[in-house]
Design an enzyme around this catalytic site. Structure first.
Site, PDB file in Angstrom:
ATOM      1  N   LYS A  77       4.161   7.746  -4.290  1.00 36.58           N
ATOM      2  CA  LYS A  77       4.107   9.270  -4.286  1.00 36.58           C
ATOM      3  C   LYS A  77       5.565   9.777  -3.505  1.00 36.58           C
ATOM      4  O   LYS A  77       5.936  10.883  -4.205  1.00 36.58           O
ATOM      5  CB  LYS A  77       3.107   9.837  -3.240  1.00 36.58           C
ATOM      6  CG  LYS A  77       1.545   9.503  -4.011  1.00 36.58           C
ATOM      7  CD  LYS A  77       0.705   9.971  -3.028  1.00 36.58           C
ATOM      8  CE  LYS A  77       0.205   9.158  -1.785  1.00 36.58           C
ATOM      9  NZ  LYS A  77       0.007   7.754  -1.848  1.00 36.58           N
ATOM     10  N   THR A  78       5.882   9.427  -2.542  1.00 40.69           N
ATOM     11  CA  THR A  78       7.217   9.818  -2.063  1.00 40.69           C
ATOM     12  C   THR A  78       8.330   9.724  -3.085  1.00 40.69           C
ATOM     13  O   THR A  78       9.072  10.636  -3.266  1.00 40.69           O
ATOM     14  CB  THR A  78       7.734   9.183  -0.896  1.00 40.69           C
ATOM     15  OG1 THR A  78       6.670   9.329   0.128  1.00 40.69           O
ATOM     16  CG2 THR A  78       9.131   9.646  -0.149  1.00 40.69           C
ATOM     17  N   ASP A 122       3.755  15.462   2.583  1.00 43.58           N
ATOM     18  CA  ASP A 122       2.899  13.883   2.751  1.00 43.58           C
ATOM     19  C   ASP A 122       1.400  14.228   3.502  1.00 43.58           C
ATOM     20  O   ASP A 122       1.721  15.251   4.459  1.00 43.58           O
ATOM     21  CB  ASP A 122       3.676  13.134   3.386  1.00 43.58           C
ATOM     22  CG  ASP A 122       3.119  11.699   2.849  1.00 43.58           C
ATOM     23  OD1 ASP A 122       2.339  11.431   2.162  1.00 43.58           O
ATOM     24  OD2 ASP A 122       3.771  10.368   3.381  1.00 43.58           O
ATOM     25  N   THR A 171      -3.654  10.706   0.566  1.00 34.90           N
ATOM     26  CA  THR A 171      -4.523   9.349   0.003  1.00 34.90           C
ATOM     27  C   THR A 171      -5.969   9.751  -0.005  1.00 34.90           C
ATOM     28  O   THR A 171      -6.674   8.629  -0.510  1.00 34.90           O
ATOM     29  CB  THR A 171      -4.554   8.425   1.277  1.00 34.90           C
ATOM     30  OG1 THR A 171      -4.554   9.122   2.590  1.00 34.90           O
ATOM     31  CG2 THR A 171      -2.570   7.827   1.140  1.00 34.90           C
ATOM     32  N   ARG A 230       4.843  -1.642  -2.500  1.00 35.83           N
ATOM     33  CA  ARG A 230       5.367  -1.765  -1.276  1.00 35.83           C
ATOM     34  C   ARG A 230       5.134  -3.028  -0.791  1.00 35.83           C
ATOM     35  O   ARG A 230       5.847  -3.787  -0.150  1.00 35.83           O
ATOM     36  CB  ARG A 230       4.657  -0.732  -0.355  1.00 35.83           C
ATOM     37  CG  ARG A 230       5.135  -0.921   1.076  1.00 35.83           C
ATOM     38  CD  ARG A 230       4.748   0.090   1.990  1.00 35.83           C
ATOM     39  NE  ARG A 230       5.353   1.391   1.596  1.00 35.83           N
ATOM     40  CZ  ARG A 230       4.859   2.549   1.869  1.00 35.83           C
ATOM     41  NH1 ARG A 230       3.676   2.625   2.048  1.00 35.83           N
ATOM     42  NH2 ARG A 230       5.505   3.634   1.352  1.00 35.83           N
TER      43      ARG A 230
END
Length: 357
Positions: A77-78, A122, A171, A230
């Site tokens: 997302k970032t 965020d 999220t 990640r």
């Protein structure tokens, strides 16, 4: 090669297979993030739709519509927010919902934005309610009302804002109030990655990190990465360390398998906590059902840690089920741990007969 920074349980951040970015992750990710949509791996539908939105905005000479990205931590997302800014040739401002506790905090940020700037927010669902209500007007009318003074003498001064693009990440999309969701022109849900996509992520990362890895080695790491880029990159770095110290620096399937065994990450991506939960459920409680609090005591963890850190992946993998009577192990859980289920568990999927028949 995609990540995002988010908050979660502290226990999740300490795990090798946790999806929360620690400081080491953030430092490495900054160097490895893709710079445009062409480099971004996975999320094909989201990428295609977002490309259309950005191309159309550029053709009109306008700012892009506000974008809402939802999905689990670590899926990109970032990264996508930074790509949106790069594709639009605009600067980006990054902040988070928990950091905006008052409407004044948000007003200060909004009033300092440049025309066309991208504001990445965020964990947007964790904003305070007053700030959230201010954001409604800012998104729709590019205007906010600044309150000057207190009590009966307070005055609302309208403040015009330059057009900007808000990229919200969450999220937990279900926690966003409908008025806020409705103000986003484009919404996208980020899905977990397939092993083949993670292999491409790993090969790209290995190339940037100057790590030699073969296809089988990348596949071994990808299969244990829980569908999350990640985690794949974190495992790659740990396997790289093992290969440099214990081997010739080349990551093969055997090297990856042995290295991840050292770090207690098994073939399906389960770590010590995951296996402790399953072993307690199977060995101590016969596969369940058992209450969450009892299960947490059995593994020596807090109830919240078991529920929020371990269970989501176990449920997604089909190893554990949540039922009204408690947690129940599935046949796949018995198979994964190499155990034979009792007759009642095998016959009733863990729903043991209360009368012992």
């Amino acid at each position: 090669m995609n990540w995002d920074d988010t908050t979660d349980s502290d226990a999740a951040g300490e795990r090798l297979v946790g999806s929360v970015a620690d400081r080491e992750d953030q430092a490495v990710e900054a160097a490895l993030r893709p710079k445009d949509l062409g480099e971004f791996i996975g999320q094909e539908k989201v990428r295609e739709q977002l490309d259309l939105v950005l191309r159309a905005a550029r053709a009109r000479g306008a700012t892009a519509d506000h974008v809402l990205l939802s999905g689990a931590p670590g899926l990109g997302k970032t990264t996508l927010s930074m790509i949106i800014a790069a594709e639009m040739g605009a600067p980006i401002r990054i902040t988070s919902g928990p950091a905006i506790q008052h409407a004044g905090d948000l007003a200060a940020i909004l009033s300092s934005l440049q025309e066309g700037e991208v504001l990445f927010l965020d964990e947007i669902h964790r904003m305070s309610r007053p700030a959230e209500e201010m954001l409604y007007m800012a998104m729709e009318d590019f205007r906010v009302d600044v309150i000057v003074g207190k009590g009966p003498g307070a005055t609302a001064i309208p403040l015009e804002l330059p057009p900007f693009t808000l990229v919200g990440a969450t999220t937990r999309a279900g926690l966003l109030p409908p008025p806020l969701r409705d103000r986003f022109g484009f919404t996208a849900h980020m899905e977990f990655y397939e092993p083949a996509e993670l292999q491409r992520v790993i090969h790209r990362s290995a190339n940037l990190l100057d790590v030699e890895i073969d296809t089988a080695g990348a596949g071994e790491i990808a299969g244990r990465s829980r569908g999350t880029p990640r985690i794949a990159n974190r495992l790659l770095r740990r396997v790289r360390d093992y290969a440099q110290v214990k081997a010739d620096g080349v990551i093969t399937r055997d090297i990856a398998s042995v290295a991840l065994a050292v770090y207690e990450v098994d073939g399906r991506g389960l770590d010590r906590l995951d296996r402790a939960v399953l072993e307690a459920l199977l060995k101590l409680f016969g596969g369940g059902p058992v209450g969450l609090s009892t299960l947490a005591v059995a593994v020596g963890e807090e109830r919240e840690t078991v529920e929020e850190v371990a269970e989501p992946f176990l449920v997604r993998e089909g190893l554990l089920a949540r039922t009204p009577r408690g947690r129940v192990a599935t046949p796949a859980a018995w198979t994964h741990l190499g155990l034979t289920p009792p007759r009642t568990a095998a016959a009733g999927n863990g729903q043991q007969d209360l009368f012992g028949t």
